[in-house]
Design an enzyme around this catalytic site. Structure first.
Site: not given
Ligand code: GLA
Length: 387
Positions: A33, A174
């Site tokens: 994360e 994501d």
């Molecule tokens: C959000 C962002 C991702 C990532 C997460 C944390 O979901 O869109 O790109 O940085 O937070 O891991």
């Protein structure tokens, strides 16, 4: 679902002749994360819940949008001549952003469309409903107009639109997890070069359970962009003493050796999280390959502690869900997932403990926070498709 959507499409936009129906999943990250914008590894998977969309080309340049999740907003109109973000355009800024991003890449969209969405991802839960809408839109554009783009391109276009149209400096995780999703597999992605591997997730007698905190969170308003720039500053400070491209290039040992170059305690903690979390993710995937689910769970727990204490993106809601989960026998691992500051947690829970888990964590959460959490036992599904 297809029938329901087509019926609604006909009701809102007039008959459903010539309409295509599509699906793009949501995603959950198992571990890794706040590493994706630090050149580290992530380990997300696509879900069987996501966004359904029905779309039809128009003879003019108009864009008409309707979401079954926000019926009160009615039909929101725009046009290909006006691909700009507006606050009052709400969620339609996501599909518009993707159209804009295609055009930025020289793929001119020849005509407008009517688009109706129905999402099964709880809104604002942190399961990437916005990235799901972005990848869905890209998929529809490719299908309608034959643009020569791969699924990986759809992920990059989605991220580009989110960064440059919607103003959230998100990483690639994501959109990548959604565009490249594979049933019963998580994706071990190295965000430094986008190399990836599918890892089968075979949990014997256990399932992935999501707990949504119901604390609403808008990434744009959150401290997400602030964390990102803290990491960038820490990287620049480290680069004065060690030759690295990103925080993901450091091991725990090399970080400890050079960390004094980071001039603030806060930034040192942020960078520590990014480095250690990346190494934890690599270790976690290895553990899973050895079928050591117990170690995988312990690394999930350690990830949460680091996000809570060093990265400081959890908050009382997510901490309560996770700390209550840790008390339950049969919980293999539990952590916040996604950006944090609200959103949801992901836990691996033994089958025979799931009912008790939902009951006990739910009650303790409501008692402490004052409102309830929602629980979802989820399955890992495929990427975007026509249905
Ligand atoms: C959000 C962002 C991702 C990532 C997460 C944390 O979901 O869109 O790109 O940085 O937070 O891991």
């Amino acid at each position: 679902m297809k029938e329901i959507i087509l019926e609604k499409f006909a009701e809102i936009f007039g008959e459903s002749e010539g309409v295509g129906v599509y699906f793009a999943p949501g995603r959950v990250n198992l571990i890794g994360e706040h590493t994706d914008y630090n050149g580290g590894h992530v380990f997300p998977c696509a879900l069987t819940i996501g966004t359904y969309g029905a779309a039809r080309k128009r003879n003019d340049n108009k864009l008409r949008f309707y979401s079954m999740n926000f019926p009160g907003r009615g039909v929101i109109e725009s046009s290909l001549e006006d691909l700009k973000p507006y606050k009052e355009a709400y969620w339609t800024n996501y599909p518009k952003g993707v159209m804009w991003a295609f055009e930025q890449r020289g793929m001119k969209i020849p005509c407008g469309m009517d688009l109706l969405l129905n999402g099964t991802i709880p809104n604002g839960s942190g399961l990437s409903s916005s990235a799901s809408v972005e990848v869905l839109t890209g998929y529809i554009l490719r299908d309608f107009f034959g643009f020569d783009v791969t699924n990986q391109d759809l992920a990059l276009i989605g991220q580009y639109s989110e960064n440059n149209f919607n103003g959230v400096n998100c990483g690639i995780m994501d959109q990548f997890a959604i565009a490249m999703g594979k049933e019963n597999h998580a994706i071990f992605l190295d965000t430094a070069d986008l190399s990836y591997e599918y890892a089968p997730i075979q949990l014997e007698n256990a399932k992935i359970v999501i707990a949504s905190s119901n604390k609403k969170r808008g990434l744009g308003d959150s401290k997400y962009n602030e964390r990102r720039s803290e990491c960038e500053t820490a990287l620049a400070e480290l680069q004065k003493v060690v030759s690295i491209q990103s925080l993901g290039d450091l091991t725990e040992e090399t970080f400890e050796e050079y960390k004094a170059a980071i001039e603030s305690d806060v930034r040192r903690k942020r960078a520590k999280h990014a480095v250690y979390e990346n190494q934890r993710t690599i270790q976690a995937v290895k553990a899973l390959q050895r079928n050591d689910v117990a170690l995988f769970g312990q690394l999930m727990n350690a990830s949460h502690v680091s996000l809570r204490d060093d990265y400081e993106v959890t908050g009382i809601e997510l901490d309560t869900l996770v700390e209550e989960a840790w008390k339950i026998p049969g919980v293999i691992g539990s952590r916040m997932t996604g950006a944090g500051f609200g959103g949801c947690t992901v836990s691996i829970v033994k089958d025979d403990a799931i009912d008790h888990f939902i009951d006990a964590v739910g009650k303790a959460y409501e008692k402490k926070i004052g409102y309830g959490a929602d629980f979802y036992v989820v399955e890992i599904g495929d990427g975007p498709r026509a249905i």
